[in-house]
Structure formats: C-alpha cells, structure tokens
Design an enzyme around this catalytic site. Structure first.
Site, PDB file in Angstrom:
ATOM      1  N   GLY A 208       0.829  -1.206   0.000  1.00  0.00           N
ATOM      2  CA  GLY A 208       0.000   0.000   0.000  1.00  0.00           C
ATOM      3  C   GLY A 208       0.857   1.246   0.000  1.00  0.00           C
ATOM      4  CG  ASN A 209      -0.496   4.659  -1.312  1.00  0.00           C
ATOM      5  OD1 ASN A 209      -1.265   5.318  -0.615  1.00  0.00           O
ATOM      6  ND2 ASN A 209      -0.869   4.151  -2.484  1.00  0.00           N
TER       7      ASN A 209
END
Length: 400
Positions: A208-209
């Site tokens: 993810g981020n």
C-alpha cells in the site's frame, strides 16, 4: 444545504403549531441557526419554553417586554435572517401579510424582511378554499413569497381535505432543494476518488501507500457543499463523510477501483482522481499467511491498469477529467507529461519536497496546470482550503 443558515421560524395560532416543535428540531439538527417568532395566539397552542429549548434561543413574541423595559428590534431580526419561514401560516396572518397589516411582531418582521419568505398554510378546508384566502395566497406569491403547498388529509375539524400544514420533513427537504438549485454546481454529477489501494500479498499482508484519503474526502465534501451530486470511490481509509448526500463506494484494490471508476464515470460530468492507486500488484496471492523462514522473500509484481489513462481514452467532449501528480523530482515536467498522455483537463501537482504537502497531514501545497499549460501556484493551505481552490477551478471549467 441548511448548515450555517440563519432561519427565522414564524409560528401562528393554529393547532398545527404542534408540528413546529419537530420543524425547529429538524432545522437545528441540519445545522441551521434558528430564531422563533410567535404570535400571541400561537403561545396558546405550544409553549415558548418548548421552542426556546429546541431552538437554543429565546423566543420572540412581543414588541416590548414590560418586565425588562427592552424593545425587541424587528428590523434587526429581519436583517439577521437568511430565510423567513412561517409555519403554520393561518388565514388571519396570510390576510395581514397580503394587505400590509402590521399589528404584531411576526408581521412587522415580515414587512421588514429582505430575505426569501416561505409560508406553509394551515387551516380548515373551507377556509383554505375561500376566495379571500385564494386571493391572499396569490398576492403573496406575486410579491415573491414562496408557497409551501398545503397537504390533504384529516383536519382538526374532523373533515378530510386540503388545508393541513406540510409535514416538517417535507418543509426541510423543500428548503434544502431550493437552496441547492441556487448553487454553482447544482445537480452536476461529479465523481471523486480518494485514499490508497491495498494489494494483497497473503490474507494478512498487503502492498500500500501512506495516502490518508483526507484530500479526496475534502474535495467531495466541498463539491457537495456547492450543490454537486457526488459519488466518492474510496480505498481503505479512516476518513468519514461529513455530508450524507455523498454516495460512498468502498473499494480495496486497484482492480476494484478500476471497475468502479469505469462503471460510474460515463454517468458523471467530471471526475477528480485524487486516489493514490498502486502501480503494481502481486502476480499471485498466497492463500495462507506466508511464514518467516528464508532470509529473503521475493514477490513477483505486475503493473496495474492505469485508471486515469483508461478514463482519459473514453472521455467525452462534455466531460472533465482531473488528475493528481505527487512527485519527488522534476515535478512540473512529470506533471505536464501526465496531463498530455492521459488526456486530462487539469493536473494538480504537489511535491514531496514542499514542507507540509503530501500524504497524511492536514495541509497541502498545490500547483494547478490546465491543458493549455496555464498554471496557478497556491501557497500552503489546509486541505479544506485546497479543496475550495480546486472546486473554483472546476466551476470555471464547467461555467466558462
């Protein structure tokens, strides 16, 4: 639509005054500031204490309070209001309003009001149908006042017919709809994306981020505040909607966001892609949690479909497409390249090199570049203020 609006609620001497308690409560719940004005006869049907408690303000009844020696300034109150709502409006008060009579505080405020005036009649069937009442209602409408139509049903007299006051929920909905029609983005459908995507590695891990979704949610809220019909496609985020009118579509992966965007974009006039979509996703997802054994774990990744480019390829001439570019180097060069390659109308650039910009925080610093390469540089602002700047650009493009 009603949040922050100053609403004067006028209540006349009718059995329907019992509905005014719920009306005041709903207006306050919607975020409006409410001041109640009653005719002396209205106080025989519902107590000022009830309405004062619900409105959180003193109730106004008389020009002059003999116990304190204070004058209730009808002119100041009339100027305070953004809306003057008279509900219930009796045949007696309608006649006074139509003919300029001014023998109580409510009618004095009416004659002084510069804001829109709405009136919701309440009376028996024969009174409502009487030629004098019909003529008075027509005169009030000719003056620019707005009729909230009387409903049909069982009346206090035991008769059945037209003349009962509209229900509080109907009145609040009508006011909201009237206000929305005056807004610059009224009934324009706009799609917004927000937050990250999570690409699963196994049942408990993902790629993810750091996107929090704050920027996208702020944009969606500001668009809705300006009248747009907003659909918000959001990846995993802790953000919550402020405006219940926004349609929220929750997704997790880039593939799910692609599917949602391609489904909704054709029905929308504009799309603002503020989500931070993963560029790569694992080729395979382990069915069970991967155990820590080897010193090195290799995960094969494959590119995700470029959602912004996909939408740009299908964009019609009557649609807008706006993208975000979060860069760490050659910021403007990469943003312009993205603008051209993906057939965008605007690119909103922010740089990780600018202190206070980027993910997670409550502030952002943007530069907006249009397809003619005209750029507007903004200072560091809160994300709410940034959302307003973006919405102003959208309004300019939709209403040249």
């Amino acid at each position: 639509m009603l949040e922050g609006k100053n609403i004067i609620v006028g209540i006349c001497g009718s059995i329907a005054a019992y509905k005014s308690a719920m009306l005041v409560r709903l207006l306050v719940k919607a975020g409006a500031n409410v001041q109640v004005v009653m005719t002396p006869d209205a106080a025989e049907f519902i107590t000022p204490l009830t309405l004062s408690t619900l409105s959180k303000n003193p109730v106004h009844i008389n020009y002059f309070d003999r116990s304190t020696g204070e004058w209730d300034n009808h002119v100041a109150l009339a100027l305070w209001g953004d809306i003057f709502l008279i509900a219930p409006a009796t045949a007696n008060t309608l006649a006074k309003m139509a003919n300029g009579l001014c023998d109580n505080l409510l009618t004095a405020i009416y004659l002084s009001a510069k804001c829109p005036v709405y009136f919701a009649p309440a009376m028996d069937l024969d009174m409502w149908k009487h030629p004098a009442t019909v003529q008075n209602v027509a005169k009030l409408q000719a003056y620019g006042n707005i009729l909230i139509p009387a409903g049909t049903g069982e009346l206090a007299s035991g008769l059945y017919g037209e003349g009962r006051m509209a229900e509080p929920e109907e009145i609040v909905a009508l006011l909201s709809d009237q206000l929305k029609k005056k807004l610059p983005l009224a009934d324009i459908k706009i799609l917004v994306t927000a937050g990250p995507t999570f690409e699963a590695i196994d049942p408990v891990r993902f790629i993810g981020n750091h996107s929090s979704g704050k920027m996208g949610f702020a944009i969606a809220d500001e668009l809705a505040h300006r009248g747009a019909d907003v659909t918000l496609i959001a990846g995993p985020t802790s953000q919550t909607l402020k405006n219940p009118a926004i349609k929220l579509v929750n997704v997790t992966t880039a593939a799910e966001m692609l599917e949602a965007c391609t489904h909704y974009y054709p029905q929308h006039t504009a799309c603002i892609m503020s989500a931070a979509v993963a560029d790569y996703t694992p080729v395979t997802v382990a069915p069970q949690k991967i155990k820590k054994q080897d010193a090195v774990l290799n995960i094969e990744l494959t590119k995700t479909t470029d959602i912004l480019k996909t939408l740009g390829e299908s964009k019609r001439d009557d649609q807008l497409l706006i993208g975000f570019a979060l860069e760490t180097e050659k910021e403007e060069e990469y943003a312009v390249e993205k603008l051209r390659k993906k057939n965008l109308d605007l690119i909103i650039l922010n740089s990780m090199n600018d202190e206070g910009a980027g993910f997670k925080g409550d502030t952002n610093k943007i530069t907006i570049i249009d397809k003619h390469l005209q750029k507007t540089i903004f200072t560091l602002k809160t994300k709410t203020e940034v959302a307003r700047d973006i919405c102003e650009k959208v309004i300019q493009l939709l209403n040249p």
